[in-house]
Structures are given as structure tokens and as C-alpha cells.
Write a protein that holds these residues in place. Structure first.
Motif, PDB file in Angstrom:
ATOM      1  N   GLU A 142       0.826  -1.210   0.000  1.00  0.00           N
ATOM      2  CA  GLU A 142       0.000   0.000   0.000  1.00  0.00           C
ATOM      3  C   GLU A 142       0.862   1.263   0.000  1.00  0.00           C
ATOM      4  O   GLU A 142       0.558   2.235  -0.696  1.00  0.00           O
ATOM      5  N   ILE A 143       1.936   1.238   0.782  1.00  0.00           N
ATOM      6  CA  ILE A 143       2.822   2.416   0.841  1.00  0.00           C
ATOM      7  C   ILE A 143       3.498   2.650  -0.508  1.00  0.00           C
ATOM      8  O   ILE A 143       3.511   3.768  -1.028  1.00  0.00           O
ATOM      9  N   PHE A 144       4.028   1.576  -1.097  1.00  0.00           N
ATOM     10  CA  PHE A 144       4.773   1.738  -2.348  1.00  0.00           C
ATOM     11  C   PHE A 144       3.854   2.139  -3.501  1.00  0.00           C
ATOM     12  O   PHE A 144       4.269   2.888  -4.397  1.00  0.00           O
ATOM     13  N   SER A 145       2.619   1.657  -3.493  1.00  0.00           N
ATOM     14  CA  SER A 145       1.701   1.978  -4.589  1.00  0.00           C
ATOM     15  C   SER A 145       1.382   3.469  -4.655  1.00  0.00           C
ATOM     16  O   SER A 145       0.933   3.965  -5.696  1.00  0.00           O
ATOM     17  N   LYS A 146       1.631   4.192  -3.580  1.00  0.00           N
ATOM     18  CA  LYS A 146       1.359   5.642  -3.540  1.00  0.00           C
ATOM     19  C   LYS A 146       2.617   6.469  -3.806  1.00  0.00           C
ATOM     20  O   LYS A 146       2.549   7.690  -3.887  1.00  0.00           O
ATOM     21  N   GLN A 147       3.760   5.785  -3.913  1.00  0.00           N
ATOM     22  CA  GLN A 147       5.021   6.503  -4.103  1.00  0.00           C
ATOM     23  C   GLN A 147       5.160   6.967  -5.554  1.00  0.00           C
ATOM     24  O   GLN A 147       4.966   6.197  -6.485  1.00  0.00           O
ATOM     25  N   LYS A 148       5.519   8.244  -5.725  1.00  0.00           N
ATOM     26  CA  LYS A 148       5.684   8.806  -7.061  1.00  0.00           C
ATOM     27  C   LYS A 148       7.095   8.517  -7.588  1.00  0.00           C
ATOM     28  O   LYS A 148       8.078   8.705  -6.882  1.00  0.00           O
ATOM     29  N   ILE A 149       7.149   8.068  -8.840  1.00  0.00           N
ATOM     30  CA  ILE A 149       8.431   7.805  -9.493  1.00  0.00           C
ATOM     31  C   ILE A 149       8.535   8.739 -10.693  1.00  0.00           C
ATOM     32  O   ILE A 149       7.695   8.705 -11.606  1.00  0.00           O
ATOM     33  N   ALA A 150       9.540   9.597 -10.699  1.00  0.00           N
ATOM     34  CA  ALA A 150       9.674  10.607 -11.746  1.00  0.00           C
ATOM     35  C   ALA A 150      10.092   9.971 -13.064  1.00  0.00           C
ATOM     36  O   ALA A 150      11.107   9.270 -13.143  1.00  0.00           O
ATOM     37  N   VAL A 151       9.308  10.219 -14.108  1.00  0.00           N
ATOM     38  CA  VAL A 151       9.625   9.768 -15.458  1.00  0.00           C
ATOM     39  C   VAL A 151      10.344  10.877 -16.216  1.00  0.00           C
ATOM     40  O   VAL A 151      11.291  10.647 -16.958  1.00  0.00           O
TER      41      VAL A 151
END
Length: 556
Positions: free
Chosen positions: A361-370
Motif C-alpha cells: 500500500e505504501i509503495f503503490s502511492k510513491q511517485k516515481i519521476a519519469v
């Protein structure tokens, strides 16, 4: 008036008497049998009496060696027969003391260049101390070398026989093993053979010491596998330098074999070694643990939409995230591609499921810059299997991994972005896969064909690398068993060509070879092999590995 005898005369009389008595004791010691308890006790008693006389005369070297003999038994116990060689060595050293007047310290090994000791200490202060196991039946040499290595900053453990040495190696990880080829309960060749049987995956540097050059010449001709060899000598400088060099080289090799270059997570190879080690411990500890296989959802879309550079960044971000949230004793590794694997020692599946759901749940909300103005999110699915005590004697570690793979497959089928625990109602996908066996050894091809034909496979055969490529293009197998050394085109070249062809990018490939060189293993894995099996191997284990890879293929 009675003339008083001088201490010098007393010493001469003692040495003459001791020489005769020790000569007799040596003859007896060399003919000892396990049942000679009375004779053994007689030896101990004689040595103890000689020690008392030597102590009065101030013969400290003789007293010290005699004490070593006394420690091999007491008034109520026999000297174990396997210690016979030690008794003989100690008695010979005592005899040397009474025959010659020179100090034993002059004959013990030493370091000529003391700045070497200081340099090694500094290296260990900066990079952390390295652990050593020294094995030698010569207790004087053993203790002296151990003392010098300890002074140089090594963490040293000692063993005076092969049985004890093997137990220590199995109980603890060492950075280097230094062993005398002529330990009294075995020899170097047999010891290394026993070691290889119980440590099939270990990267343990080994240095062999020979008692003389004749033995070294005889043994070296047999091509005993060792990282370096030495003949016993007074100055230990070359040995110290060699050990330090070998350990440094091994550390670099471990980085290549044990650490995934892209993500910094452990490699699958390291994970499997840790799992096998834990699996052995479970038998005695009766402590349940858990394995989790994690797959990033729709990862192919990331590569196809944003490119492999962004895909690599997603993998690295996920690895850093997991490494920052697992315990120090947990083992987090890259399993291959977008799959990772996690070992939770001492945690049951219910607890592991709860923790992984929280992380999901925590990781699914983490933003990864493209890019500067685009961010993406990433989810993962996970299959869990618990290592239960009742499974240990009936299931191999590889079979447990297959169950975790099946749970992961079910999580994917159920819609992804979830964690499922394996249960017996789960089943692998029922599909008849095409398997290509490429091996120039007719006997091996026939053996594999007969054994694998019993399973749910459609088998294809190739006798060389070029033929394997041709069949792969026309038949599109889901899995290829590729021998490392074949005519026309060897397995490594065939592997490279397969991975360069986009249609075989996700094809499961297992390298089969009789060469267990760690450099070759690292090369194969770096070139894209999914797994690496050395001959001879168990067909059952090979089938388990094939099933695991094919289940993973279904998840893509």
C-alpha cells in the motif's frame, strides 16, 4: 664432604634420561591402538613426570610442550585414537628439545617485515576484520600462525583435525581457510572433497600448506583445487600477502556474483545459498520462516511506454524501498527481470502477509519521476509460502519456491496488486510446454530426454549451438536447456545470440555444464541466463527449477 651437583649437570642428566624415555614413548605412541587405554595413560604419566622435572630445572620450552600433551587426556579418560598423530608430533618435539639446546622460538614461524603487520591491521580497521580458519595438526605451528594473524587484525579460529575444521566451516562463514595438507585424521584432498559436498555454492578461498617440497610436487600434480599453496617455512610474509590478496579478490567476486549490479539487491544465487543454510538450521531450531516472491505489475508496459531507462529506475526505486523497510536479517534479492524474492527468517506467513500488504500500500502511492513533469506509480503482486517444520524432511527448498511461484500466479490471476499465501488448493497452470535440450553429449541428451519425457513436456533436441538456434527460431520453445560447451557455436555464444533476438527476450534459459567456475557462472547470469546447473545434477531438482521458470513466464 658431599659435592653438590650443579644445575648445568642436572640439566644434562635430565636430558640424557629424558631422551631415552622419550625414544621408548615414541615407539609405543606410533603403535597405539584404540583399545590401548593403559598404554595411553602410561604415556601421559611419563610426560607429566618429565614435565615436573623440567619445571624444577627451569626448562620452560620443554614444560610448555609437555603441557600440550597433558591436555590431550586426563587420569580418567583415554586419548582418542584420532589424536594419535598429535601425541606423536608433541613427543617428537620434546625429543628435539632434549637433543638440541637451541631455543624453540628460533624455529617457530615469524614475520620478517613488521610493517606488513601494521599495513594489514590498517586495512582491517578501514574495511572491517576478515575471518580465518587455520587447520594444522602441529599445535606449535598452529598456535604461532594464529597469533601472528590475530596480530595482523584477522579474526582467527583454529582446528587441529579435519573433523573439527569441517564442523566449524559449516557452523560459521569464513573469509579464508588455511589448511595443512597432512592433517592427521584425513588429507587435504579428501577434506576438500568432503567440503565440496556440503558447500556446493560457497565462495571460500583455500590456501594449502605442505610440510615439504616433495609432498607439494606430488600433490600439485593431482591438480588439487586451491587458491594458493605454500611449503612450511620460517617467514610468513608471503603467506600473509597471499591471504590478503586472495580475500580481496574474493570480495570483488562476491560483489559480482552476490550483488545485483543494477538494483544493489542480493542476487538469486546469494538468496538460494541463504535459503539452503536456513533450511538446515530449521531442522534443529524448529522455527518457522517465510519466503515471498514479488513481481512488479505490468512492468512490460513501463518499458514499452517510457523506455528501459525509466524501467531501470523503477527497479532501482523499488529495491531501495524494500531494502529500507526489511530487517537486517531478512534477505532481499532480485530474482530476475522485474521479480524479487524475500526471505523472512523466524516470521510466519500470517505476519509476513500483513507486513507485505502494508509495504504494498505504501509503495503503490510513491511517485516515481519519469521526466520533469511526469510521475508514475507502480504496484506489485506477491506470493508467499511458509517453511513449516513438517515440510523440511519431505520438500526441498526449490519445491517451496515453486509453491511461492504458484501463489504469485494466483495473485496475478486474481487481478494483481495483492498478496496471497500458498495453500494446497492452488495449482500451477496446466500447459504442455516446449523444451529444447541442446547438448553435444549424446549420453546426456538421452538421459534428459528419457527422464523429462515422463513429465508434461514437448521435447526438442539439438546437438550443437547452431542447431539449437535454428530449432529455437522454428519451434519457439518456452524453455531452453543449453550446454555451455558445444561444437560450432558454444553455449555462451548461443545464449548471447538468443538474448539479442527480441523474440527470445523472455524465453527461459538454463545453462547446463560440467564447469563450476564462478567466473563462468557470473558470465552466464550476466549474459541473460535465468539459471545455471552444473553436472552431475539431480533430475528432480532440474525439473523443479524448470517448473519455477515456466510459472514465472506465465506471469508476464
Amino acid at each position: 664432604m658431599k659435592k653438590e651437583i650443579s644445575n648445568e649437570t642436572k640439566e644434562q642428566v635430565f636430558k640424557l634420561n629424558a631422551r631415552n624415555r622419550l625414544d621408548d614413548l615414541l615407539k609405543v605412541a606410533k603403535s597405539l591402538r584404540p583399545v590401548d587405554s593403559n598404554v595411553e595413560q602410561m604415556i601421559l604419566k611419563e610426560v607429566s613426570e618429565l614435565k615436573s622435572e623440567a619445571k624444577i630445572l627451569g626448562l620452560t620450552e620443554f614444560t610448555h610442550i609437555a603441557s600440550l600433551v597433558e591436555k590431550m587426556g586426563d587420569a580418567n579418560e583415554m586419548i582418542p585414537f584420532y589424536m594419535k598423530r598429535l601425541v606423536v608430533i608433541a613427543l617428537e618435539e620434546l625429543l628435539e628439545q632434549v637433543r638440541h639446546t637451541h631455543d624453540i622460538q628460533k624455529r617457530l614461524p615469524k614475520v620478517h617485515d613488521q610493517t606488513l603487520i601494521e599495513a594489514l591491521r590498517e586495512d582491517h580497521r578501514q574495511g572491517g576484520p576478515k575471518s580465518m580458519l587455520i587447520v594444522d595438526s602441529d599445535l606449535l605451528f598452529l598456535n604461532r600462525v594464529a597469533a601472528i594473524l590475530s596480530e595482523a587484525g584477522f579474526m582467527v579460529e583454529k582446528a587441529n583435525n579435519g573433523t573439527d575444521a569441517l564442523r566449524k566451516v559449516l557452523d560459521k562463514s569464513f573469509d579464508c581457510l588455511v589448511i595443512n595438507y597432512e592433517i592427521y585424521d584425513t588429507n587435504g584432498a579428501d577434506f576438500l572433497s568432503d567440503l565440496s559436498e556440503v558447500m556446493t555454492h560457497s565462495l571460500l578461498p583455500i590456501v594449502i600448506i605442505y610440510n615439504d617440497e616433495v609432498i607439494q610436487t606430488q600433490v600439485d600434480s593431482k591438480k588439487i583445487l586451491a587458491d594458493d599453496t605454500f611449503v612450511k617455512q620460517i617467514e610468513l610474509d608471503p603467506l600473509l600477502l597471499s591471504v590478503q590478496r586472495i580475500i580481496a579478490r574474493n570480495e570483488r567476486m562476491k560483489q559480482q556474483v552476490y550483488i545485483d549490479e543494477l538494483t544493489g539487491a542480493y542476487t538469486r544465487r546469494f538468496f538460494l545459498e541463504q535459503l539452503e543454510s536456513l533450511y538446515k538450521q530449521e531442522n534443529s531450531k524448529q522455527e518457522e520462516s517465510t519466503i515471498a516472491i514479488i513481481d512488479l505489475d505490468f512492468f512490460k508496459r513501463v518499458n514499452d511506454t517510457y523506455g528501459h531507462t525509466v524501467g531501470d529506475e523503477v527497479l532501482k526505486t523499488f529495491a531501495r524501498f524494500m531494502q529500507s523497510h526489511v530487517r537486517e536479517q531478512d534477505v532481499f534479492a532480485r530474482y530476475g527481470g522485474e521479480e524479487f524474492i524475500l526471505l523472512f527468517p523466524g516470521i510466519d506467513s500470517k505476519t509476513a502477509e500483513k507486513q507485505l500488504n502494508q509495504l504494498r500500500e505504501i509503495f503503490s502511492k510513491q511517485k516515481i519521476a519519469v521526466s520533469d513533469d511526469v510521475d508514475i506509480t507502480q504496484t506489485f503482486s506477491c506470493g508467499i509460502v511458509e517453511i513449516k517444520n513438517e515440510q523440511l524432511e519431505v520438500m526441498t527448498p526449490t519445491e517451496l519456491l515453486n509453491d511461492a511461484d504458484i501463489a504469485l500466479y494466483e495473485a496475478k490471476k486474481a487481478g494483481r496488486n495483492q498478496v496471497l499465501v500458498y495453500h494446497e488448493g492452488m495449482q500451477a497452470k496446466n500447459h504442455k510446454y516446449k523444451i529444447l535440450i541442446a547438448d553435444d553429449d549424446k549420453l546426456m541428451r538421452t538421459k534428459l530426454f528419457k527422464q523429462l519425457a515422463k513429465g508434461n513436456w514437448e521435447l526438442l533436441l539439438a546437438t550443437n549451438g547452431e542447431e539449437a538456434l535454428s530449432i529455437a527460431v522454428s519451434e519457439q520453445p518456452q524453455l531452453i536447456l543449453l550446454d555451455g560447451w558445444m561444437p560450432k557455436l558454444d553455449g555462451f555464444q548461443a545464449l548471447q545470440k538468443l538474448r539479442e533476438d527480441v523474440q527470445f527476450k523472455d524465453t527461459a534459459i538454463i545453462m547446463l555444464t560440467g564447469n563450476d567456475s564462478y567466473e563462468d557462472i557470473a558470465q552466464a547470469l550476466n549474459m541473460g541466463a535465468d539459471d545455471y546447473v552444473t553436472k552431475p545434477f539431480s533430475i528432480i531438482e532440474l525439473e523443479a527449477r524448470m517448473n519455477r521458470l515456466l510459472i514465472r513466464k506465465d506471469l508476464r
